[in-house]
Design a protein around this motif. Structure first.
Motif: not given
Length: 178
Positions: A72-75, A82-84, A91-93, A132-133
């Motif tokens: 999921r895209v969080v930013r 950034w995804t997670r 967070l992923d790279p 929410a993530s």
């Protein structure tokens, strides 16, 4: 390179090639990083996406270490995002726009229920889950263990509520093809 890594790299390259030449392709989940909404064996329909044509909350497919990962895209940033995974605190790279293979447009979960992520309430729910993530990531910064656990569990509530709606066997929410 081990046989498993070689197979993952071949599948990843194949998926990238398919998305470059056709409109969309299905892929199967292999881990629990997107739980409880997506689990191992659930399928995701990935469609190609223009650079930067995604929002916070969207599920995007990226190639990472020879495998295709859907998170999921969080930013967002102008050059990427950034995804997670929904079930992960870190967070992923950073993901540059050029490395995004596509965006999830449908999910096939729980006994063949297909959920169209661009229709009905699902587009809004994805945006809510994206925000929410980010709250879940903040819980990892709390100083003590018990408030951190409580904050993490509280931030997970929307994900379990949506998963309940996705996996219910009775009434079908709008935007779902039976």
């Amino acid at each position: 390179m081990t046989e498993t890594r070689a197979r993952q790299a071949a599948h990843s390259g194949l998926a990238a090639g398919i998305l470059a030449t056709v409109r969309a392709c299905w892929g199967a989940g292999a881990s629990g990083s997107m739980g409880p909404i997506l689990g191992p064996g659930d399928r995701v329909l990935i469609a190609p996406v223009a650079a930067g044509d995604y929002r916070v909350g969207d599920l995007v497919a990226v190639e990472r270490h020879g495998a295709v990962v859907v998170h999921r895209v969080v930013r967002r940033a102008p050059a990427g995002c950034w995804t997670r995974g929904d079930a992960v605190t870190t967070l992923d790279p950073f993901v540059p726009n050029e490395t995004i293979l596509g965006r999830a447009v449908a999910l096939d979960v729980a006994g063949g229920r297909i959920i169209l992520l661009d229709r009905g309430p699902w587009r809004t729910l994805c945006a809510v889950l994206g925000r929410a993530s980010r709250l879940g990531a903040l819980s990892a910064r709390l100083p003590r263990v018990w408030p951190r656990r409580l904050a993490w569990r509280a931030s997970r509530t929307p994900f379990y509520a949506v998963a309940l709606g996705v996996r219910r066997s009775g009434r079908r929410p709008r935007g779902v093809i039976a």
